[in-house]
Design a protein around this motif. Structure first.
Motif, PDB file in Angstrom:
ATOM      1  N   CYS A 164       0.812  -1.221   0.000  1.00  0.00           N
ATOM      2  CA  CYS A 164       0.000   0.000   0.000  1.00  0.00           C
ATOM      3  C   CYS A 164       0.847   1.273   0.000  1.00  0.00           C
ATOM      4  CB  CYS A 164      -0.924   0.007   1.218  1.00  0.00           C
ATOM      5  SG  CYS A 164      -2.205  -1.282   1.163  1.00  0.00           S
ATOM      6  N   SER A 165       2.148   1.124   0.221  1.00  0.00           N
ATOM      7  CA  SER A 165       3.019   2.295   0.371  1.00  0.00           C
ATOM      8  C   SER A 165       3.959   2.523  -0.791  1.00  0.00           C
ATOM      9  CB  SER A 165       3.855   2.154   1.654  1.00  0.00           C
ATOM     10  OG  SER A 165       3.023   1.946   2.775  1.00  0.00           O
ATOM     11  N   ILE A 203      -1.524 -11.192  -6.843  1.00  0.00           N
ATOM     12  CA  ILE A 203      -2.947 -11.072  -6.508  1.00  0.00           C
ATOM     13  C   ILE A 203      -3.111 -10.113  -5.326  1.00  0.00           C
ATOM     14  CG2 ILE A 203      -5.068 -12.325  -5.949  1.00  0.00           C
ATOM     15  CD1 ILE A 203      -3.723 -14.866  -6.983  1.00  0.00           C
ATOM     16  N   GLU A 204      -2.191 -10.195  -4.360  1.00  0.00           N
ATOM     17  CA  GLU A 204      -2.220  -9.271  -3.226  1.00  0.00           C
ATOM     18  C   GLU A 204      -2.002  -7.836  -3.691  1.00  0.00           C
ATOM     19  OE1 GLU A 204      -0.594 -12.462   0.139  1.00  0.00           O
ATOM     20  OE2 GLU A 204       0.816 -11.070  -0.814  1.00  0.00           O
ATOM     21  N   ALA A 205      -1.090  -7.659  -4.641  1.00  0.00           N
ATOM     22  CA  ALA A 205      -0.849  -6.319  -5.189  1.00  0.00           C
ATOM     23  C   ALA A 205      -2.108  -5.778  -5.857  1.00  0.00           C
ATOM     24  CB  ALA A 205       0.307  -6.359  -6.193  1.00  0.00           C
ATOM     25  N   CYS A 206      -2.791  -6.629  -6.619  1.00  0.00           N
ATOM     26  CA  CYS A 206      -4.038  -6.225  -7.270  1.00  0.00           C
ATOM     27  C   CYS A 206      -5.085  -5.827  -6.227  1.00  0.00           C
ATOM     28  CB  CYS A 206      -4.572  -7.363  -8.144  1.00  0.00           C
ATOM     29  SG  CYS A 206      -3.636  -7.628  -9.669  1.00  0.00           S
ATOM     30  N   ALA A 207      -5.158  -6.598  -5.136  1.00  0.00           N
ATOM     31  CA  ALA A 207      -6.129  -6.315  -4.081  1.00  0.00           C
ATOM     32  C   ALA A 207      -5.861  -4.966  -3.422  1.00  0.00           C
ATOM     33  CB  ALA A 207      -6.103  -7.420  -3.032  1.00  0.00           C
ATOM     34  N   THR A 225      -2.214  -1.759  -6.070  1.00  0.00           N
ATOM     35  CA  THR A 225      -0.816  -1.375  -6.244  1.00  0.00           C
ATOM     36  C   THR A 225      -0.420  -1.532  -7.708  1.00  0.00           C
ATOM     37  OG1 THR A 225      -0.335  -2.205  -4.020  1.00  0.00           O
ATOM     38  CG2 THR A 225       1.547  -1.868  -5.489  1.00  0.00           C
ATOM     39  N   PRO A 226       0.118  -0.509  -8.334  1.00  0.00           N
ATOM     40  CA  PRO A 226       0.570  -0.660  -9.717  1.00  0.00           C
ATOM     41  C   PRO A 226       1.670  -1.711  -9.804  1.00  0.00           C
ATOM     42  CG  PRO A 226       1.324   1.425  -8.779  1.00  0.00           C
ATOM     43  CD  PRO A 226       0.351   0.854  -7.808  1.00  0.00           C
TER      44      PRO A 226
END
Length: 338
Positions: free
Chosen positions: A236-237, A255-259, A262-263
């Motif tokens: 998120c940062s 998948i976590e990045a998509c959630a 996050t680009p």
């Protein structure tokens, strides 16, 4: 219906994607109120859902077979994603393929994370006629979601400044995860900050990985293993998530990045075909030069934001949906045994 959910050496594999996948299974079964145990000494179960391919796992499956229990074997690994792991990976990959095929053949059915890994397994001699379900390992969507307040903590934790452009990577210290390219990109772009999360014993790593991890650069950090709350904070940062992996059976971090909206820039490899699309929900790069080009373009504002479409990818892989799919597999296995 009672399930024996088994994973051998969970303390050892707990820091890996496999360890995370097993924790997701527990959460999914809890959500669906499916009774389960993790005690291999338990005998009053109906289905053995087995996640590992080590010796104890194999013999537990053999014992379950003799007892007439139904076996769901979770095929998390293939020869293809084993090769570029630790030292001697290429030299021992055929032996590894023989062994996992021997283990997986004990399953009444197999589960594997994607259609891509399903197609690979169906090409293995001995598994051609095996019923295989493609079910994502899933993510806890309720945990991994956008948090605009995370960056302040993240900057303080890792001693970054407000104006820094931060790129993160995640994975074990293995070549397959793309860590060598990640470090090379940090060398090429000193204007950006690079930080890698995750670790594994370097003594088992290949020479190029050892060299990469021991690289000293003012814009490069290795954060080591952190729990998923800090991974979420990093997602998120950061300004960009980089996934230069060479092979996966799924790849939970993307998948976590998509959630987290996050680009992300990922390597353009077959595993991501059909569900992650270049310039639609992520950006893709074929080699290190293209990674460098797209990183600069994105961070300079030359590429559009596609994170809202990425979020849709994550929603399809919410652990609540995965639990329902696992329940359907269990019911099918028991139904076919009658």
């Amino acid at each position: 219906m009672k399930v024996l959910l088994y994973a051998e050496g969970l303390k050892t594999i707990g820091k890996s994607g496999l360890g995370k996948a097993i924790k997701h299974q527990m959460k999914a079964l809890d959500d669906e109120k499916i009774e389960y145990t993790t005690d291999p000494k338990c005998l009053d179960y109906d289905i053995l859902h087995i996640n590992t391919y080590f010796a104890k796992s194999y013999f537990l499956a053999k014992k379950a077979k003799k007892m007439g229990k139904k076996i769901v074997y979770h095929a998390h690994s293939t020869e293809e994603d084993y090769k570029d792991g630790f030292i001697m990976g290429h030299a021992t990959s055929k032996l590894f393929k023989w062994w996992i095929t021997k283990c997986y053949s004990l399953g009444d059915v197999l589960i594997t994370p994607t259609e891509y890994s399903k197609n690979i397994l169906q090409g293995y001699k001995g598994l051609e006629n095996k019923k295989i379900y493609a079910i994502s390992n899933g993510i806890e969507l309720s945990l991994f979601k956008k948090d605009k307040d995370a960056r302040k903590k993240f900057l303080k934790r890792y001693k970054y400044k407000d104006g820094d452009k931060i790129i993160i990577g995640i994975g074990l210290y293995i070549r397959r995860k793309g860590i060598v390219d990640f470090v090379e990109l940090a060398k090429r772009m000193p204007e950006y900050k690079f930080i890698w999360f995750g670790e594994s014993p370097l003594k088992f790593s290949t020479k190029d990985v050892k060299k990469a991890v021991n690289t000293k650069l003012p814009n490069l950090k290795f954060a080591g293993y952190v729990d998923q709350k800090l991974i979420k904070e990093a997602m998120c940062s950061c300004d960009l998530y980089l996934f230069p992996t060479l092979e996966e059976t799924e790849g939970i971090p993307i998948i976590e990045a998509c959630a987290c909206e996050t680009p992300a820039i990922i390597r353009d490899i077959p595993i991501f075909d059909n569900w992650l699309t270049d310039s639609v929900n992520v950006y893709k790069a074929k080699d290190i030069d293209e990674f460098e080009e797209k990183i600069k373009k994105y961070l300079n504002g030359e590429l559009k934001d596609v994170t809202k479409n990425g979020l849709l990818v994550a929603k399809e892989r919410d652990i609540k949906k995965i639990g329902k799919e696992l329940k359907r597999v269990y019911k099918d296995v028991l139904k076919n045994s009658k």
